[in-house]
Design an enzyme around this catalytic site. Structure first.
Site, mmCIF file in Angstrom:
data_model
loop_
_atom_site.group_PDB
_atom_site.id
_atom_site.type_symbol
_atom_site.label_atom_id
_atom_site.label_comp_id
_atom_site.label_asym_id
_atom_site.label_seq_id
_atom_site.Cartn_x
_atom_site.Cartn_y
_atom_site.Cartn_z
ATOM 1 C CB CYS A 17 4.098 -48.754 -11.196
ATOM 2 S SG CYS A 17 4.244 -49.175 -12.959
ATOM 3 C CB SER A 23 2.612 -50.939 -16.846
ATOM 4 O OG SER A 23 3.383 -51.912 -17.468
ATOM 5 C CD GLU A 30 3.260 -45.131 -11.483
ATOM 6 O OE1 GLU A 30 3.144 -46.011 -12.365
ATOM 7 O OE2 GLU A 30 4.355 -44.807 -10.989
ATOM 8 C CE LYS A 44 19.068 -37.469 -43.074
ATOM 9 N NZ LYS A 44 18.873 -38.344 -44.243
ATOM 10 C CE LYS A 54 7.101 -46.473 -9.369
ATOM 11 N NZ LYS A 54 6.736 -45.973 -10.722
ATOM 12 C CG LEU A 92 -2.708 -40.030 -49.140
ATOM 13 C CD1 LEU A 92 -4.133 -40.283 -49.620
ATOM 14 C CD2 LEU A 92 -2.374 -40.921 -47.950
#
Lengths: 567, 567
Positions: free
Chosen positions: B152, B179, B44, B536, B116, B320
């Site tokens: 789709c 999709s 698509e 947040k 579509k 880290l």
């Protein structure tokens, strides 16, 4: 001829606060009742607030809203206001899905219900995502007059419910609205309301929401017109207001029901007969809309005030650079919250000019806000020294140390941080992410730089003149390196704002801009900056929206995009 | 019986990159042609990428897209591929508005076009905002076979285009799709494609997009089934893939055109007669979908890789901590980009444990990523000392000094910063805005904490075992004060994830959760945290979406809200 006293309750609701909004409806219905009104009309979705966004999809919220509505009907009767017909918007949900609904509450009961038909799905609106469209019209007979209801977008579209009401026959139409403020939009409302009144062949009472909700601000400006378009009442903008209006109507509308113009029309009778004749109580208010700059300033003040208060804050903190943006934000905050709730922080670096400090300090003196100085040199030195940062990385660390400082003061003292960037900077990405973009709210996020200057001059022409003249007249600078000026990186702001106006608001492409006479190199430079800045804009705090295409909720471009206009 | 060789071109497009996507279509059509295919089907909106969001509304973009399409048709012919019928999705725009469109390119021309019909408007989709619905069906006769097209969502809805094609008569249906990947969704696709093939009475060739686009990741998994539901081909997930399939069909479908089932059906003939019989070339690929954890890991790797590369970065930097979240993010980044493009920074504070450093260092050794240590004590000391910060304000300054450090390294060296928070933290707001929330991308933003552990164990069961076992087994801690554990502030993660699954994914309210047996105090605590954390969450970077209700693009709650579930 049948008479009716109708109250336009232009109130300030809060999304999701069912208890608070119900209390508001109760209080204002009491006031309307006290003024002898027979009908009181509240804004769209008054009980739930507007827009509820994804709350519309939560079943538990819809259940709570409908429960709250029936409780409110009972509370109104218990408060002695049962005889008033209260027109109250809320969120409904039936087997088809969520509904943007309006109910008539009377004598302790929900006596009529109608769903919005035209669901706007452009700009700030996403209603086709959230609501199912209604195909029914409840017409309520109040004291011998047939009253129809249409919700917001239903009066902005040709045909549909208003035409059906005209065909079915009504004596009066009321319209609850949540129509956000937009610069110059007010020119459209009165003629629109007049056209729809003519289409319905009846007076139209348009009641709009007032107040801030996240990045939207609603300006009120509620309007009543006669069937012939005569302006009967117009409420002041940006304040809660109760307008009470006596109507003296011919009555006797045709009363078709059943299938009319694609809608199922149902008649409900509260009082078959007209009232005994009574003496009307004087002239209702007919306010004039504010002048442009006063209107924008009011929108920004109300948007800021409601965002702060409705989010549970009392005070704000912001960086004062001595420049025009932070000065205007501070003046807005002082107007919105009072100087005693505004904390300004000057955060000079080694590159800061003397006037950055003196202009900030003068602003503090002029406005009376709390003022402190927190130099950032020591903070910056640790980062640049330890990490070996130079050039742009060093410039950004300065802005970020200011961001960390403001957030530290916010966390320690409970102030909401204001980000002071303007729309022009945001458009081209001229800001430091996690630096000057830090904050919970950005008061002038949708104000182009050239309008910031105009607003400053306008505000200084009013009481107190809060802004230091030097902040208005000096050339803008980020002061992140020696002798830096905005014009080192950006075109002249007047030229830049012209291009942005055409590209962003006007949806003009590269070829259109060339045709409009802008230099190709300028267009290319500006469009590249705009197209590349989407990520930064998404990270910026919300701010009061005053244009159709504000950055934020109603404009969403891909971050990952190979599209470059004009290539 | 008529034969046809059809190629399923499962490619990785980029939104907005018309030139790049056109080059992709050209290259893969060449490959299909080289394999002797008569038809090649792309996903698509292959030419524009998917989803284009607000680019759909820009006239200049629609013009560029349609111009690009006609140029592409010519280029295909010039490249000697003109005899292949290429089914290419793109953005069209006519007098009604923008269209999600598909075209057939053949012999240098655009020979068929269809829009579509069903426009999805839920979850990640906003197509009713962006596109107008189509009511026409172009059926193209290719080598004696009638080929219909459905885009789709048109195969996800009962009735509509697929039913109309069934009525009108087709020998074959092709379906371009975009999709997005979702956990467990793959169970739905094959049965769905089978149902639609039965409805059309013809084989169905479903071609899906692959690759990452902002917070979406498309998994490919293209499928071809016979009219009787026989699985003929299934492409592997998460990789670009060309599947070439020989069909041997009865042909001779009824050929009704004009108005059929609410659609206007138009027949276009490329070749009236079937091909001379030829020898089919072997068995097409029939892949199995991946196991659940392998599938999620692949989605996260591809989402991360494409976000980094399509945004023009080559390398990433991340903090880290020695904990599980940053270890999993680092392992994903190494799988996505190679260890040579991953920069890990240990940023110990005075509260950091010894194992935070040793586990981070072990991770670096296991993976081979670049590793450095930047203690933050000196930075933190300046802020807390100068500003007098204590308690939560002091905790947050630590996280923010890490954020400024990572952004400084990013600006200096050009790495993209990864934020390492997980979905559970985001849901309840257990993160520091402008601190650990800093970054351009958040790889595990949509991964609940309990799934983070499972993924770590799964990944360690595969080659190289990148993650230190101690990072998996030790109790989670933010280490922002002495002896702090996540469980000081949060419920046990297994319990918390259960409540969140029901509340966020399952849309269950307070009463439902009580009925499900959760303790009222627990529900109350969790729901309050979730309802208060919207701001947040909005400030968090995008991350790969793997569930229906990811935080970010498809879930939008008001910031200012009085709604508290269960009150």
């Amino acid at each position: 001829m049948p008479q009716l006293r109708i109250a336009l309750a232009q109130v300030n609701t809060t999304v999701g606060d069912l208890d608070g909004n119900a209390a508001l409806v109760l209080e204002w219905t009491r006031r309307a009742h006290g003024a002898g009104a027979h009908v009181v009309v509240f804004p769209e979705m008054a009980l739930t607030g507007y827009p509820v966004e994804d709350l519309a999809l939560r079943r538990s919220f819809a259940t709570a809203a409908t429960t709250s509505l029936t409780t409110l009907a009972r509370q109104l009767a218990e408060a002695g206001c049962g005889e008033v017909a209260a027109v109250v918007g809320y969120l409904d949900r039936d087997e088809v899905g969520p509904r943007n609904a309006v109910a008539v509450l009377h004598d302790g009961q929900v006596v009529a219900t109608q769903f919005k038909h035209h669901l706007p799905n452009y700009g700030v609106f996403d209603e086709r995502r959230y609501f199912e469209s209604g195909q029914t019209l409840d017409v309520v007979r109040v004291h011998g007059l047939e009253m129809g209801m249409v919700i917001c977008e239903d009066i902005w579209q040709e045909g549909g419910p208003i035409a059906a009401l005209g065909q079915a026959g009504v004596d009066l139409v009321v319209s609850p609205n949540a129509s956000p403020y937009e610069r110059d939009k007010d020119d459209q409302r009165l003629p629109l309301v007049r056209r729809r009144a003519a289409e319905a062949g009846a007076p139209l009472v348009y009641v709009n929401l007032v107040g801030g909700q996240d990045d939207l601000v609603f300006d009120g400006d509620s309007i009543a017109v006669g069937a012939d378009g005569t302006l009967l009442a117009r409420s002041p903008q940006f304040v809660e207001h109760l307008s009470v209006l006596d109507l003296d109507l011919p009555g006797g509308a045709a009363r078709t029901d059943g299938e009319v113009g694609g809608f199922t029309v149902t008649r409900r009778t509260l009082h078959e007969e007209p009232l005994a004749r009574y003496e009307p109580t004087g002239e209702p208010v007919v306010s004039q809309p504010l002048d442009e700059l006063a209107e924008v300033w009011s929108a920004l003040v109300v948007g800021l005030r409601d965002y702060v208060r409705k989010n549970g804050f009392r005070s704000v903190v912001l960086g004062l650079s001595g420049g025009i943006d932070s000065a205007v934000c501070a003046a807005l905050a002082v107007d919105a919250l009072g100087a005693e709730n505004v904390y300004g922080v000057s955060m000079p670096s080694v590159y800061s000019s003397d006037h950055s400090r003196s202009d900030a300090s003068e602003l503090a003196e002029r406005t009376g806000l709390h003022y402190e100085v927190q130099p950032i040199a020591d903070m910056v030195a640790v980062f640049t020294g330890q990490l070996g940062l130079t050039g742009l990385a060093e410039e950004n660390v300065q802005a970020r140390c200011r961001g960390v400082t403001l957030m530290g003061l916010s966390n320690q003292h409970g102030h909401l941080v204001l980000a002071t960037g303007n729309k022009t900077e945001l458009a081209v990405g001229y800001s430091t992410i996690y630096g000057d973009a830090v904050g919970g709210f950005a008061p002038i996020k949708d104000v182009p730089k050239t309008l910031v200057w105009k607003l400053a001059e306008w505000r200084n022409s009013q009481a107190d003149a809060p802004i230091p003249p030097n902040s208005i007249t000096k050339p803008p600078s980020a002061e992140l390196r020696p002798g830096q000026l905005d014009t080192d990186s950006l075109p002249d702001y007047h030229l830049l704002d012209s291009v942005l106006e055409d590209y962003v608001e006007g949806d003009r492409g590269y070829a259109d801009l060339v045709a409009a006479g802008f230099a190709p190199e300028l267009i290319d430079k500006v469009l590249r900056m705009v197209d590349a800045a989407e990520y930064k804009r998404r990270q910026y705090p919300p701010g009061t929206k005053i244009t159709f295409r504000a950055f934020g909720r109603d404009r969403r471009l891909p971050i990952t995009s190979g599209w470059r206009e004009g290539k």
